[in-house]
Design a protein around this motif. Structure first.
Motif, short mmCIF file in Angstrom:
data_model
loop_
_atom_site.label_atom_id
_atom_site.label_comp_id
_atom_site.label_asym_id
_atom_site.label_seq_id
_atom_site.Cartn_x
_atom_site.Cartn_y
_atom_site.Cartn_z
N GLY A 166 0.84 -1.20 0.00
CA GLY A 166 0.00 0.00 0.00
C GLY A 166 0.87 1.24 0.00
O GLY A 166 2.02 1.20 0.43
N SER A 169 -0.64 4.64 4.21
CA SER A 169 -1.89 3.87 4.13
C SER A 169 -2.21 3.10 5.41
O SER A 169 -3.28 2.53 5.54
CB SER A 169 -1.87 2.93 2.92
N GLU A 193 -5.24 0.90 1.55
CA GLU A 193 -5.35 2.19 0.89
C GLU A 193 -6.04 3.12 1.87
O GLU A 193 -7.17 2.82 2.29
CB GLU A 193 -6.18 2.04 -0.39
#
Ligand SMILES: Nc1ncnc2c1ncn2[C@@H]1O[C@H](COP(=O)(O)OP(=O)(O)OP(=O)(O)O)[C@@H](O)[C@H]1O
Ligand SMILES: [Mg+2]
Length: 228
Positions: free
Chosen positions: A38, A42, A215
């Protein structure tokens, strides 16, 4: 092995709070080798630190091997952290004045084991990462990959339930990264060590069973690379 339910971690309170983890749930099975990916920010390090009991969650539950570690009293958390969790940092975190073996056995000594027993445990762990012959070298006399392998030996010497590694190859070139990833793979395949590793490099995912992607504080994909 690890069961995470609706895990949240906010830094600060009110309107200005940073929501680093917004309620993530997943399960990791014993013996799995999992990559966490990520973008920067994140929530990867936040997650790892909470699971390794280096930090507290704001909300949610997590159990490790059926033990609800999220609600353990602090004394038991710190015992668990010292004896059951292995953690590998990006920058090795070795002590420069100490040999490879001493860097590894210092934790066993802290647990109250004798010097002789601690030394044997250290040599066994260094052997697993292919560095037994270099047990007398200080960190300055080792390559980046070798230093990180000493740090891995230190993390596995206590035979932890789970090994966490936060970008263990971030400071390494490709060759040294491969050495380190090969060691993780061997620990996973030969000894059944459960491993959770944060990485930014797509080619690292060839070594793992599963890739979980974050995310903006959410788990957005969970992909199996191979069956165990
Ligand atoms: N101690 C802290 N206080 C306030 N905010 C923090 C703290 N630690 C992390 N954050 C914030 O929480 C969010 C997630 O941070 P985290 O370190 O978990 O990201 P990451 O995915 O590990 O990023 P990177 O790939 O850069 O290491 C970021 O917005 C970060 O700025
Ligand atoms: Mg991070």
């Amino acid at each position: 092995m690890i069961l995470v339910k609706n895990l949240k971690r906010y830094y600060g309170t009110g309107e200005t709070a940073v929501k680093a983890l917004k309620g993530v749930s997943f399960e990791i099975k014993k013996g799995e080798f999992v990559a966490i990916m990520g973008a920067s920010g994140s929530g990867k390090t936040t997650l790892l630190r909470i699971l390794a009991l280096l930090d507290d969650a704001t909300e949610g539950e997590y159990t490790i091997r059926g033990l609800e570690v999220s609600s353990l009293p602090e004394a038991e958390r710190s015992y668990y952290r010292l004896t059951q969790v292995g953690y590998v940092f990006q920058d090795y975190a070795l002590i420069n004045e100490m040999s490879a073996a001493e860097n590894v056995y210092i934790l066993s000594m802290m647990e109250g084991k004798s010097r002789k027993e601690s030394y044997e445990i250290a040599l066994e762990a260094l052997d697993k990462v292919g560095l037994k012959e270099k047990h007398n070298r200080i960190p300055d006399e080792l390559s980046g990959g070798e230093k990180q392998r000493v740090a891995i030996a230190r993390a596995i010497a206590k035979k932890p339930d789970i090994l966490f590694a936060d970008e263990p190859c971030a400071n390494l070139d490709t060759n040294n990264s491969k050495q380190v990833l090969d060691v993780f793979k061997e620990l996973n395949e030969k000894y059944g060590q459960t491993i959770v590793m944060v990485t930014h490099e797509l080619w690292h995912t060839e070594y793992v069973d599963r890739v979980i992607t974050f995310e903006d504080g959410n788990l957005v994909s969970d992909e199996k690379k191979r069956n165990r």
